[in-house]
Each structure stands twice: as structure tokens, then as C-alpha cells.
Write a protein that holds these residues in place. Structure first.
Motif, PDB file in Angstrom:
ATOM      1  N   THR A 148      -3.635  18.379  54.904  1.00 29.97           N
ATOM      2  CA  THR A 148      -4.434  18.021  53.743  1.00 29.97           C
ATOM      3  C   THR A 148      -5.051  19.272  53.139  1.00 29.97           C
ATOM      4  OG1 THR A 148      -4.945  15.925  54.787  1.00 29.97           O
ATOM      5  CG2 THR A 148      -6.348  16.572  52.951  1.00 29.97           C
ATOM      6  N   ILE A 149      -4.928  19.427  51.838  1.00 27.94           N
ATOM      7  CA  ILE A 149      -5.649  20.498  51.146  1.00 27.94           C
ATOM      8  C   ILE A 149      -6.779  19.805  50.388  1.00 27.94           C
ATOM      9  CG2 ILE A 149      -5.506  22.396  49.486  1.00 27.94           C
ATOM     10  CD1 ILE A 149      -2.447  22.346  49.923  1.00 27.94           C
ATOM     11  N   PRO A 150      -8.023  19.968  50.818  1.00 22.60           N
ATOM     12  CA  PRO A 150      -9.122  19.286  50.147  1.00 22.60           C
ATOM     13  C   PRO A 150      -9.385  19.903  48.768  1.00 22.60           C
ATOM     14  CG  PRO A 150      -9.957  20.757  51.835  1.00 22.60           C
ATOM     15  CD  PRO A 150      -8.472  20.838  51.906  1.00 22.60           C
ATOM     16  N   ILE A 151     -10.068  19.146  47.919  1.00 20.79           N
ATOM     17  CA  ILE A 151     -10.387  19.627  46.566  1.00 20.79           C
ATOM     18  C   ILE A 151     -11.153  20.949  46.622  1.00 20.79           C
ATOM     19  CG2 ILE A 151     -11.724  19.085  44.459  1.00 20.79           C
ATOM     20  CD1 ILE A 151      -9.374  17.213  44.741  1.00 20.79           C
ATOM     21  N   GLN A 152     -12.077  21.026  47.585  1.00 22.60           N
ATOM     22  CA  GLN A 152     -12.892  22.239  47.702  1.00 22.60           C
ATOM     23  C   GLN A 152     -12.748  22.853  49.087  1.00 22.60           C
ATOM     24  OE1 GLN A 152     -16.985  21.371  46.576  1.00 22.60           O
ATOM     25  NE2 GLN A 152     -16.500  22.160  44.538  1.00 22.60           N
ATOM     26  N   ILE A 153     -12.697  24.180  49.140  1.00 21.76           N
ATOM     27  CA  ILE A 153     -12.750  24.885  50.417  1.00 21.76           C
ATOM     28  C   ILE A 153     -13.877  25.886  50.305  1.00 21.76           C
ATOM     29  CG2 ILE A 153     -11.530  26.486  51.955  1.00 21.76           C
ATOM     30  CD1 ILE A 153      -8.940  25.140  51.224  1.00 21.76           C
ATOM     31  N   ASN A 154     -14.811  25.845  51.241  1.00 17.93           N
ATOM     32  CA  ASN A 154     -15.994  26.712  51.189  1.00 17.93           C
ATOM     33  C   ASN A 154     -16.680  26.675  49.816  1.00 17.93           C
ATOM     34  OD1 ASN A 154     -15.414  27.477  53.791  1.00 17.93           O
ATOM     35  ND2 ASN A 154     -14.207  29.248  53.121  1.00 17.93           N
ATOM     36  N   GLU A 155     -16.842  25.467  49.281  1.00 15.27           N
ATOM     37  CA  GLU A 155     -17.510  25.233  47.998  1.00 15.27           C
ATOM     38  C   GLU A 155     -16.769  25.805  46.792  1.00 15.27           C
ATOM     39  OE1 GLU A 155     -21.673  26.119  48.221  1.00 15.27           O
ATOM     40  OE2 GLU A 155     -21.894  24.943  50.038  1.00 15.27           O
ATOM     41  N   GLU A 156     -15.550  26.305  47.020  1.00 15.58           N
ATOM     42  CA  GLU A 156     -14.751  26.784  45.888  1.00 15.58           C
ATOM     43  C   GLU A 156     -13.684  25.730  45.600  1.00 15.58           C
ATOM     44  OE1 GLU A 156     -11.529  30.230  44.717  1.00 15.58           O
ATOM     45  OE2 GLU A 156     -12.257  30.074  46.784  1.00 15.58           O
ATOM     46  N   THR A 157     -13.511  25.385  44.341  1.00 18.44           N
ATOM     47  CA  THR A 157     -12.511  24.374  43.980  1.00 18.44           C
ATOM     48  C   THR A 157     -11.128  25.009  44.011  1.00 18.44           C
ATOM     49  OG1 THR A 157     -14.111  23.250  42.615  1.00 18.44           O
ATOM     50  CG2 THR A 157     -11.789  22.752  42.173  1.00 18.44           C
ATOM     51  N   VAL A 158     -10.235  24.455  44.833  1.00 22.94           N
ATOM     52  CA  VAL A 158      -8.895  25.019  44.942  1.00 22.94           C
ATOM     53  C   VAL A 158      -7.837  24.100  44.339  1.00 22.94           C
ATOM     54  CG1 VAL A 158      -9.372  26.492  46.933  1.00 22.94           C
ATOM     55  CG2 VAL A 158      -8.664  24.132  47.310  1.00 22.94           C
ATOM     56  N   VAL A 159      -8.180  22.833  44.156  1.00 19.62           N
ATOM     57  CA  VAL A 159      -7.233  21.869  43.593  1.00 19.62           C
ATOM     58  C   VAL A 159      -7.917  21.089  42.478  1.00 19.62           C
ATOM     59  CG1 VAL A 159      -5.701  19.914  44.072  1.00 19.62           C
ATOM     60  CG2 VAL A 159      -6.279  21.505  45.909  1.00 19.62           C
ATOM     61  N   GLU A 160      -7.190  20.843  41.392  1.00 22.91           N
ATOM     62  CA  GLU A 160      -7.655  19.913  40.359  1.00 22.91           C
ATOM     63  C   GLU A 160      -6.612  18.819  40.234  1.00 22.91           C
ATOM     64  OE1 GLU A 160      -8.350  21.512  36.425  1.00 22.91           O
ATOM     65  OE2 GLU A 160      -9.345  23.249  37.346  1.00 22.91           O
ATOM     66  N   VAL A 161      -6.967  17.579  40.645  1.00 19.15           N
ATOM     67  CA  VAL A 161      -6.001  16.489  40.540  1.00 19.15           C
ATOM     68  C   VAL A 161      -6.218  15.779  39.198  1.00 19.15           C
ATOM     69  CG1 VAL A 161      -5.187  14.316  41.525  1.00 19.15           C
ATOM     70  CG2 VAL A 161      -5.874  16.202  43.037  1.00 19.15           C
ATOM     71  N   HIS A 162      -5.182  15.798  38.342  1.00 19.73           N
ATOM     72  CA  HIS A 162      -5.293  15.149  37.038  1.00 19.73           C
ATOM     73  C   HIS A 162      -4.712  13.741  37.065  1.00 19.73           C
ATOM     74  CE1 HIS A 162      -6.763  18.672  34.891  1.00 19.73           C
ATOM     75  NE2 HIS A 162      -6.003  19.369  35.702  1.00 19.73           N
ATOM     76  N   GLU A 163      -3.779  13.520  37.985  1.00 18.64           N
ATOM     77  CA  GLU A 163      -3.157  12.208  38.058  1.00 18.64           C
ATOM     78  C   GLU A 163      -2.657  12.032  39.485  1.00 18.64           C
ATOM     79  OE1 GLU A 163      -0.177  11.736  34.934  1.00 18.64           O
ATOM     80  OE2 GLU A 163       0.745  10.182  36.171  1.00 18.64           O
ATOM     81  N   THR A 164      -3.035  10.957  40.163  1.00 19.20           N
ATOM     82  CA  THR A 164      -2.600  10.754  41.546  1.00 19.20           C
ATOM     83  C   THR A 164      -1.141  10.306  41.540  1.00 19.20           C
ATOM     84  OG1 THR A 164      -3.372   8.474  41.517  1.00 19.20           O
ATOM     85  CG2 THR A 164      -4.917  10.115  42.318  1.00 19.20           C
ATOM     86  N   GLY A 165      -0.519  10.386  42.718  1.00 22.33           N
ATOM     87  CA  GLY A 165       0.882   9.994  42.825  1.00 22.33           C
ATOM     88  C   GLY A 165       1.553  10.770  43.942  1.00 22.33           C
ATOM     89  N   SER A 166       2.861  10.577  44.106  1.00 21.24           N
ATOM     90  CA  SER A 166       3.557  11.302  45.171  1.00 21.24           C
ATOM     91  C   SER A 166       5.032  11.467  44.845  1.00 21.24           C
ATOM     92  CB  SER A 166       3.382  10.574  46.503  1.00 21.24           C
ATOM     93  OG  SER A 166       3.863   9.262  46.395  1.00 21.24           O
ATOM     94  N   VAL A 167       5.646  12.454  45.505  1.00 21.39           N
ATOM     95  CA  VAL A 167       7.061  12.764  45.286  1.00 21.39           C
ATOM     96  C   VAL A 167       7.548  13.587  46.485  1.00 21.39           C
ATOM     97  CG1 VAL A 167       6.720  14.969  44.058  1.00 21.39           C
ATOM     98  CG2 VAL A 167       8.698  13.548  43.478  1.00 21.39           C
ATOM     99  N   VAL A 168       8.863  13.630  46.675  1.00 19.83           N
ATOM    100  CA  VAL A 168       9.438  14.464  47.744  1.00 19.83           C
ATOM    101  C   VAL A 168      10.283  15.550  47.094  1.00 19.83           C
ATOM    102  CG1 VAL A 168      11.025  14.491  49.721  1.00 19.83           C
ATOM    103  CG2 VAL A 168       9.444  12.577  49.408  1.00 19.83           C
ATOM    104  N   VAL A 169      10.106  16.827  47.535  1.00 20.53           N
ATOM    105  CA  VAL A 169      10.919  17.931  46.983  1.00 20.53           C
ATOM    106  C   VAL A 169      11.710  18.610  48.098  1.00 20.53           C
ATOM    107  CG1 VAL A 169       9.490  18.529  44.981  1.00 20.53           C
ATOM    108  CG2 VAL A 169       8.931  19.470  47.233  1.00 20.53           C
ATOM    109  N   LEU A 170      12.846  19.180  47.743  1.00 18.02           N
ATOM    110  CA  LEU A 170      13.662  19.902  48.728  1.00 18.02           C
ATOM    111  C   LEU A 170      12.890  21.136  49.181  1.00 18.02           C
ATOM    112  CD1 LEU A 170      17.147  19.559  47.073  1.00 18.02           C
ATOM    113  CD2 LEU A 170      16.269  18.398  49.093  1.00 18.02           C
ATOM    114  N   SER A 171      12.619  21.210  50.489  1.00 22.32           N
ATOM    115  CA  SER A 171      11.659  22.209  50.959  1.00 22.32           C
ATOM    116  C   SER A 171      12.117  23.648  50.743  1.00 22.32           C
ATOM    117  CB  SER A 171      11.336  21.978  52.429  1.00 22.32           C
ATOM    118  OG  SER A 171      12.501  21.994  53.201  1.00 22.32           O
ATOM    119  N   LYS A 172      13.405  23.946  50.969  1.00 19.54           N
ATOM    120  CA  LYS A 172      13.851  25.339  50.925  1.00 19.54           C
ATOM    121  C   LYS A 172      13.715  25.934  49.515  1.00 19.54           C
ATOM    122  CE  LYS A 172      17.995  28.025  51.492  1.00 19.54           C
ATOM    123  NZ  LYS A 172      19.446  27.896  51.650  1.00 19.54           N
TER     124      LYS A 172
END
Lengths: 376, 376
Positions: A56-80
Motif C-alpha cells: 500500500t502506498i498511503p496518500i501521505q508519507i511523513n506528512e508529505e502528500t505523495v499520491v493524489e487520487v482523482h478517480e478510484t478504480g483498478s487495472v492490471v498491467v504487464l509488469s516487465k
């Protein structure tokens, strides 16, 4: 799904998951990484048929915002391909997906569109029926695994020996690994008052656990089910199957008493054995002879037919028992056993002809290793 | 033979030679390194059927004594085991050999005896009949080789194309390499007034030459014989065979004039092409499309069927000629060509449909590269 994230952070986690993604599975979706954006942050999942890691990457790490979620959802991508692409993009990236599972990755003037897969087709992580649950310091857990895992069997002939046995009971965790030529056992104190319980965890899952990066104060929660185990830290869950089968009873193997016992400097002995193995090739020329001479010197010799001989003398700090000793061991086994010892001094007890040698840190019986000698 | 030497210095040179020693030769002695101790120092020789390197370690380096020769002589040792052993020994080592070619290596309390081979059985380095001889700065030589060698043919179908053509004449050295899909040509000024002379040097020998470590002021002496070449620096001689055969005449290939010519930032373009190649796998998905839009933007796109698309826009510093241009190239060729350019700005000239593109540093014709476009 749509979010903006710091690329360095995101790439580091995608790379960790990429390593465990199946590349040769019958289920092509297992070669992918599932990305889920929700109100709490981003959840990434990767794995293979034995092991899953959920990060899990939380929205904030050490009070710094690292993620901005504009729309929830999910998908699978080819990892390589996804990982290779991320590594070459600047720091701020925007990732979004549409109903056709097309993943759009934007970074400045660089626009990439990757074909994704339907997140609903990704295997669901099993619900665990918890039999036991225990909390301990993550670093202590890593240490006890590191000190035993190298002794697991590399052959699949007896599957149960390819894992590490973890025994919980009497406020102790004991890890044991053996390939029937050598054995490593380490116990540490934990908070566990329930009835004793033993499980065997696959070598590969523990190897991945060792690679997880957490601060040295981090706590890990172990949840044990009937056929699986989950290791959970603040932002990571590692799910692993357990190996079924009867683990051999190793309690009676560790001999009491000795004929000769020597105590020496650990690091110096490691360098000496390492040098003695210089002419060895895989399983050939690996015989290291140890002999006590003059009651104070350990003579380490190898003789590799066709190549040459190596001989080295090291000072023994203390000899107990009969000082006449001359035995042969697999140099690689000796080396791996000694490398598990962090203490400055190591004690090796020889039980006589064809009996295993016992290797322990000086004055410490919580860590015991056995190595069978070789016939010469 | 008997000498005492600083191990770090000795091991570094043995490791350099080990890499070129044959491991699969019909002559087992070629997997060895010849060690010769004489009054001037130690001479080490290693090689294979195409290439030999001879390294001298003088008695003194920067007025510090690094070798003590107690008895002259020579012997051949198996390079792999010898190197592995040296790496694990402390700094002062004594090496000696007897009439039975047994090599004794002593370091403190560590005594090693290796089986050696008779030095007289090691191939004698050929005497060279010098046709031409030229001296130049070693770094300049390395640079001109680096800027062309990547374009040699990787296939053995036309052996002559697997080497770099070196043309000496008119106070110039011109290096040319081509695999018939692309070409790289670089010329530098040297001091050479004799009649023009061309040779083709094997790619492998030049790769080893590039790995030789010398100070940036070092001079290299090139001696050319009828079928071999020797590169000599202060303490190193590299002997290489030459490739026989007629090198194609490449002079007429380089087009004059252009339809579209663009000048851009080299580093930025390298990163862009590098990203565009992210989805490529060996020879698949390697097509990179370049298009000029709006008279000032280069659009770089790739489309990998089944994986996805990448599109990126970069600013062009200057456009000459027709600004409508849309062509496809092998991304790897573009990348290797651009990486040869050290200047900040690069000029690419497109000759129109199916004509090769010409890549040069801005305002510099001493370095010219051609790449054939791909049909799409």
C-alpha cells in the motif's frame, strides 16, 4: 482510475513486485501487477502461485502528500514493460485507465498508452482463517531466518526439507532447516503463550520476506492459517502457502559432549576456509581438512587433484578435550555455517570419527549448527 | 624463478589477462598465463588465437620498489585458479617455481602449491616485420575506436565487416565500421606522412585495447606488419591478427545534400529514443518513428502491437529544408549512433524516402554516421 504519484517511490515498489511476478505461468495475468486506487492510497499486488505481496502506498508519507487520487478504480498491467517504462520517466507521473483497460501514463511531454487487463480477472487473495497470531520485531525475524535458510535442501526429492520449519511455543520461535547433511537451528524469544504450533514455510517466500525493506524498529504481525501464512508490516502483506508433510524430528540429532572442542576468531576462520575453497568447482574439489596441531594451531588444507594444494595455519584461542583431531568437511557447508555467526568467537565441537561437528557462537546455545563430516 | 610482489598490483594485471585467456582452446596451455621474472621485472603474457597481451611490471613504479626478483625464470599457471587464489591472499606474496613446474605461492601462514606448465611450451609471440609505425595519444585512439566500433557487423557472414577499418594517410587516421545497415566514420589528425595504408582490425582485439588502463597522457605506438598489428604503451604490448579481405568502398555511400535537416539537444534526444525503445525486445518492436511537426517539434513514437504505444515531443533547435518529414528507423541503431556524439547539439539530415539519415555533431564533419531507414 486516475492518480498522480511520485515516480521514484512508485518505481521502487513496482520493481520489488516485478521480481516475484510469474513469467512462465499458465495464467498470463500473473505476469502482471494489479494497481488499485482507492481513497486511502494505491494498492499494488504481484505474485505467483506460491506467494503474493500486497503493497500500500498511503496518500501521505511523513506528512508529505505523495499520491493524489482523482478517480478510484483498478487495472492490471504487464509488469516487465511497465517497470522498464517507469524507470525512464521523469518524477511526476499521472496514471489513468478507462473501461477498455487501456492504461495512459503521462509525464510532461511523454504520453504512453499500454494495454492493460481486467482487474476482476486477477486472482483474489484468499481469506485466511487465523489459528495463531504473533507480533515481533521485523529485524529479529529476518535475522533468525537468515541464520537458518541457507541450510534448506536444494533438491525437491523431499519437499518438506526445501522449507524452513518454524516452531512457535513456550514464548519461543525456533527456526530449523536441514538438507540431511547439515542442520541449522536458531531460537529467539517472542511473546507466544498458546499451545505449540509448527509450520514449514517455503524457502522462496522467506527469501522474498528478507528482501522487504522496513525500518529496523518495524513490527511484523504473523498470522497462521491451516495452509497459509501472512506476514504483515505497516504497508505490506506477504501471503505464502505452507509446505505440507511431516518434518523429520531433529531434536535427537544434536549430540551432547565432544571429543575435541576448539574456540577461534570467527572472521579469520571464515577467510581461511574461503581461501581453502579457491580451487573448488561446484561439487568438485570441495573437501577441506581440519587438523589440530601443537594444541594451539588449526591446520586447514585442501588438495585438488590436477590443480594444487593450499595449506594455512590459524591460532586457536582455546582447545578442550583431545587435541588430536583430523577430519574432512564440505568447505561450502563450513563457510555458510560460519557466515551465520555474528559473534567474534566461534566454538566448534568434534564428536569423533564420522560424527557431525557442532558449530555455535562461543557461550551461546540458542544458535546451533551441525555438519556431517566427509569420508576420505 | 622466485620473486616477491605487491599482491594488489599483481592481481589487477592477472585479472586483465585472465579475461582474454582461451578457455575452450585445443591448446590447453592457452588457458594459462605465462609468468617470466627477469632482471627488469615481471612479464606476464596471456592470450588466445587472435590476440595476445604482454604486460611488464617494472622493479620500481614511481620510485617505489614493487617487485623483488630473487631468481629469474618462467612458468605458466592456470589463469582462473591462479586469479581466484590471488584475490583471497594478503598483500605481500612470494611466488617461486622449481624444475618440475610446481608453483609455490606464499603469503604469511598461507602456503599454496599449484601445478604449473613448462613456459617453453607457451606459444612464442611472432616477430613483426614493420611496414608502418605511428605514434599518437592513447586516449585519442580509444575515442576514435569507441565512436565507430559499435557499428561493426555482429554476423560472421562477411568476416571483413566484423572489424574496424583503420586508414592511415595524409596525416589522418580514419576509422570506419559498417554492418551494411548503418555506418560510422570518424577521422582524427595524426602525424603520418607515408603512403596511405589501410588495415582491418578485429572487433575483439579493439575491445580489449579499450579496456587497457593507461593515464590520459599516455602515448601508444602502433606497429603495422603484413598480417598483424601491435599496440604498445609503456608497459603493455597488444598483438592482434588483422582481418584479410577487401573492405567495401564506403566513400560513395555518404550522401551530399538533404531534404530535411534538424539540429537538437543530443542528451535530450538520447533519453527520448531510449524511452521509445522501452517496449522493444531484441529485434522486435524496435521501430521508432520520427516526424517533424509545426516546424519546431520532433515527434518520437513507437507502436508495439500487444503492448502499447509511446509518444513524445521534443523541441528542435533549428530546421533546414522541407519541414514535412516522417520516417522510421531501428531504435537501437539510433541510440548507439547518438551515444557516440559528445557534443551538446546533434544534426540529423534526412535525404528523403528510403535514403539513409546522416547523423553528425553540429558543425563537425569529422564524425559521420549513416543509418538506413526501415520500410513500414
Amino acid at each position: 482510475m486516475k492518480f498522480i504519484i511520485k515516480n521514484t517511490l512508485f518505481t521502487a515498489i513496482v520493481s520489488e513486485l516485478y521480481k516475484i511476478c510469474s513469467t512462465k505461468s499458465l495464467l498470463p495475468i500473473l505476469s502482471g501487477i494489479k494497481i488499485e486506487a482507492n481513497r486511502e492510497g494505491i494498492v499494488l499486488t504481484g505474485g505467483n502461485s506460491e506467494l503474493f505481496i500486497e503493497k500500500t502506498i498511503p496518500i501521505q508519507i511523513n506528512e508529505e502528500t505523495v499520491v493524489e487520487v482523482h478517480e478510484t478504480g483498478s487495472v492490471v498491467v504487464l509488469s516487465k514493460h511497465f517497470m522498464n517504462l517507469l524507470k525512464k520517466l521523469p518524477d511526476d507521473i499521472e496514471i489513468s485507465s478507462d473501461n477498455l483497460q487501456s492504461v495512459l501514463i503521462k509525464s510532461g511531454d511523454i504520453v504512453t498508452r499500454m494495454n492493460g487487463l481486467h482487474a476482476a480477472d486477477y486472482p483474489q487473495l484468499p481469506k485466511i482463517e487465523i489459528l495463531h497470531s504473533v507480533k515481533l520485531n521485523f529485524n529479529s525475524l529476518k535475522e533468525v531466518i537468515k541464520q537458518t535458510i541457507f541450510a534448506v535442501s536444494k533438491s525437491d526429492a523431499k519437499p518438506v526439507l526445501t522449507g524452513v520449519k518454524m516452531e512457535f511455543g513456550n514464548n519461543k520461535l525456533t527456526c530449523i532447516a536441514t538438507d540431511s547433511h547439515r542442520l541449522s537451528r536458531k531460537e529467539i524469544e517472542i511473546n507466544f503463550t498458546e499451545a505449540s504450533h509448527s509450520i514449514v514455510v517455503p524457502n522462496k517466500s522467506l527469501t522474498e520476506l528478507l528482501l522487504l525493506k522496513e525500518s529496523s524498529f518495524a513490527t511484523v504481525q504473523i498470522s497462521i492459517g491451516p495452509n497459509m501464512i501472512v506476514f504483515s508490516t505497516e504497508n505490506t502483506n506477504l501471503y505464502s502457502v505452507l509446505i505440507e508433510g511431516n518434518y523429520p524430528n531433529t531434536g535427537s540429532l544434536i549430540p551432547e559432549g565432544f571429543v575435541t572442542e576448539i574456540t577461534m576468531d570467527t572472521k579469520e576462520l571464515i577467510s581461511g576456509i574461503d581461501r581453502a575453497c579457491v580451487f573448488s568447482e561446484e561439487w568438485k574439489h570441495n573437501n577441506v581438512h581440519l587438523a589440530v596441531i601443537d594444541n594451539s594451531i588449526l591446520k586447514i588444507t585442501t588438495n585438488s587433484v590436477g590443480i594444487g594444494t593450499i595449506e594455512e595455519h590459524q591460532r586457536i584461542s582455546k582447545v578442550n578435550g583431545n587435541p588430536a583431531m583430523d577430519m574432512t568437511f564440505d568447505g561450502r557447508f563450513l563457510l555458510e555455517a560460519l557466515k551465520g555467526i555474528q559473534e567474534e568467537q566461534v566454538t566448534i565441537s568434534f564428536g569423533g570419527m564420522m560424527k557431525p561437528a557442532v558449530i555455535c557462537p562461543k557461550n551461546d546455545n540458542s544458535y546451533v549448527q551441525l555438519i556431517s563430516p566427509l569420508r576420505t
